[in-house]
Write a protein that holds these residues in place. Sequence first.
Motif, PDB file in Angstrom:
ATOM      1  N   PRO A  31       0.825  -1.208   0.000  1.00 16.08           N
ATOM      2  CA  PRO A  31       0.000   0.000   0.000  1.00 16.08           C
ATOM      3  C   PRO A  31       0.863   1.263   0.000  1.00 16.08           C
ATOM      4  O   PRO A  31       1.948   1.288   0.589  1.00 16.08           O
ATOM      5  CB  PRO A  31      -0.822  -0.115   1.284  1.00 16.08           C
ATOM      6  CG  PRO A  31      -0.150  -1.131   2.122  1.00 16.08           C
ATOM      7  CD  PRO A  31       0.708  -1.973   1.231  1.00 16.08           C
ATOM      8  N   ILE A  32       0.363   2.290  -0.637  1.00 13.59           N
ATOM      9  CA  ILE A  32       1.123   3.543  -0.697  1.00 13.59           C
ATOM     10  C   ILE A  32       1.347   4.106   0.703  1.00 13.59           C
ATOM     11  O   ILE A  32       2.369   4.724   0.969  1.00 13.59           O
ATOM     12  CB  ILE A  32       0.480   4.568  -1.657  1.00 13.59           C
ATOM     13  CG1 ILE A  32       1.503   5.661  -1.988  1.00 13.59           C
ATOM     14  CG2 ILE A  32      -0.814   5.107  -1.095  1.00 13.59           C
ATOM     15  CD1 ILE A  32       1.182   6.479  -3.211  1.00 13.59           C
ATOM     16  N   SER A  33       0.432   3.840   1.609  1.00 11.84           N
ATOM     17  CA  SER A  33       0.605   4.330   2.989  1.00 11.84           C
ATOM     18  C   SER A  33       1.860   3.749   3.635  1.00 11.84           C
ATOM     19  O   SER A  33       2.548   4.423   4.399  1.00 11.84           O
ATOM     20  CB  SER A  33      -0.631   4.011   3.837  1.00 11.84           C
ATOM     21  OG  SER A  33      -0.854   2.612   3.873  1.00 11.84           O
ATOM     22  N   TYR A  34       2.186   2.497   3.307  1.00 11.09           N
ATOM     23  CA  TYR A  34       3.398   1.877   3.840  1.00 11.09           C
ATOM     24  C   TYR A  34       4.642   2.515   3.224  1.00 11.09           C
ATOM     25  O   TYR A  34       5.636   2.776   3.918  1.00 11.09           O
ATOM     26  CB  TYR A  34       3.362   0.377   3.552  1.00 11.09           C
ATOM     27  CG  TYR A  34       4.489  -0.415   4.163  1.00 11.09           C
ATOM     28  CD1 TYR A  34       4.712  -0.430   5.533  1.00 11.09           C
ATOM     29  CD2 TYR A  34       5.327  -1.192   3.364  1.00 11.09           C
ATOM     30  CE1 TYR A  34       5.735  -1.187   6.093  1.00 11.09           C
ATOM     31  CE2 TYR A  34       6.348  -1.952   3.912  1.00 11.09           C
ATOM     32  CZ  TYR A  34       6.548  -1.942   5.274  1.00 11.09           C
ATOM     33  OH  TYR A  34       7.569  -2.685   5.821  1.00 11.09           O
ATOM     34  N   GLU A  36       4.809   5.557   2.090  1.00 10.03           N
ATOM     35  CA  GLU A  36       4.889   6.890   2.701  1.00 10.03           C
ATOM     36  C   GLU A  36       5.463   6.814   4.105  1.00 10.03           C
ATOM     37  O   GLU A  36       6.189   7.715   4.530  1.00 10.03           O
ATOM     38  CB  GLU A  36       3.510   7.540   2.713  1.00 10.03           C
ATOM     39  CG  GLU A  36       3.032   7.915   1.337  1.00 10.03           C
ATOM     40  CD  GLU A  36       1.571   8.304   1.264  1.00 10.03           C
ATOM     41  OE1 GLU A  36       1.200   8.960   0.290  1.00 10.03           O
ATOM     42  OE2 GLU A  36       0.791   7.959   2.184  1.00 10.03           O
ATOM     43  N   TRP A  37       5.168   5.731   4.815  1.00 11.91           N
ATOM     44  CA  TRP A  37       5.721   5.540   6.154  1.00 11.91           C
ATOM     45  C   TRP A  37       7.255   5.527   6.101  1.00 11.91           C
ATOM     46  O   TRP A  37       7.912   6.141   6.931  1.00 11.91           O
ATOM     47  CB  TRP A  37       5.195   4.222   6.754  1.00 11.91           C
ATOM     48  CG  TRP A  37       5.753   3.937   8.108  1.00 11.91           C
ATOM     49  CD1 TRP A  37       5.275   4.360   9.312  1.00 11.91           C
ATOM     50  CD2 TRP A  37       6.944   3.177   8.398  1.00 11.91           C
ATOM     51  NE1 TRP A  37       6.088   3.904  10.323  1.00 11.91           N
ATOM     52  CE2 TRP A  37       7.116   3.180   9.785  1.00 11.91           C
ATOM     53  CE3 TRP A  37       7.864   2.510   7.604  1.00 11.91           C
ATOM     54  CZ2 TRP A  37       8.172   2.530  10.409  1.00 11.91           C
ATOM     55  CZ3 TRP A  37       8.922   1.868   8.223  1.00 11.91           C
ATOM     56  CH2 TRP A  37       9.073   1.873   9.611  1.00 11.91           C
ATOM     57  N   ARG A  40       8.535   9.035   5.777  1.00  9.60           N
ATOM     58  CA  ARG A  40       8.405   9.794   7.032  1.00  9.60           C
ATOM     59  C   ARG A  40       9.406   9.345   8.091  1.00  9.60           C
ATOM     60  O   ARG A  40       9.666  10.064   9.050  1.00  9.60           O
ATOM     61  CB  ARG A  40       6.987   9.646   7.610  1.00  9.60           C
ATOM     62  CG  ARG A  40       5.921  10.397   6.870  1.00  9.60           C
ATOM     63  CD  ARG A  40       4.613  10.425   7.661  1.00  9.60           C
ATOM     64  NE  ARG A  40       4.164   9.117   8.101  1.00  9.60           N
ATOM     65  CZ  ARG A  40       3.391   8.287   7.393  1.00  9.60           C
ATOM     66  NH1 ARG A  40       2.981   8.630   6.192  1.00  9.60           N
ATOM     67  NH2 ARG A  40       3.034   7.115   7.897  1.00  9.60           N
ATOM     68  N   TYR A  57       6.770   3.420  -5.428  1.00  9.75           N
ATOM     69  CA  TYR A  57       6.146   4.601  -4.829  1.00  9.75           C
ATOM     70  C   TYR A  57       5.816   5.636  -5.906  1.00  9.75           C
ATOM     71  O   TYR A  57       4.702   6.160  -5.963  1.00  9.75           O
ATOM     72  CB  TYR A  57       7.052   5.208  -3.761  1.00  9.75           C
ATOM     73  CG  TYR A  57       6.533   6.510  -3.211  1.00  9.75           C
ATOM     74  CD1 TYR A  57       5.429   6.526  -2.375  1.00  9.75           C
ATOM     75  CD2 TYR A  57       7.136   7.715  -3.543  1.00  9.75           C
ATOM     76  CE1 TYR A  57       4.929   7.726  -1.879  1.00  9.75           C
ATOM     77  CE2 TYR A  57       6.643   8.913  -3.052  1.00  9.75           C
ATOM     78  CZ  TYR A  57       5.544   8.910  -2.210  1.00  9.75           C
ATOM     79  OH  TYR A  57       5.044  10.099  -1.733  1.00  9.75           O
TER      80      TYR A  57
END
Length: 73
Positions: A31-34, A36-37, A40, A57
Amino acid sequence: MEGINPQILKEICEVRMPFGKYKETILADLPISYLEWFLRNGGFPQGKLGMQLATIYEIKLNGLMDLLKPLRR
């Protein structure tokens, strides 16, 4: 995507995440959220895996997942 090695795109559709919450998940399916993690929290890992994660990504961020359809099993 100009300058992207087709072999890298093929690998993204075959290689599995070697560690973490999504261990054993095909890189293209992360997932893109991972992704992005990672950004960050210090960025992608060094080496080939980091380059592969950065590539997927950018593909996801820019809505280019259709590029991978012919490479998916």
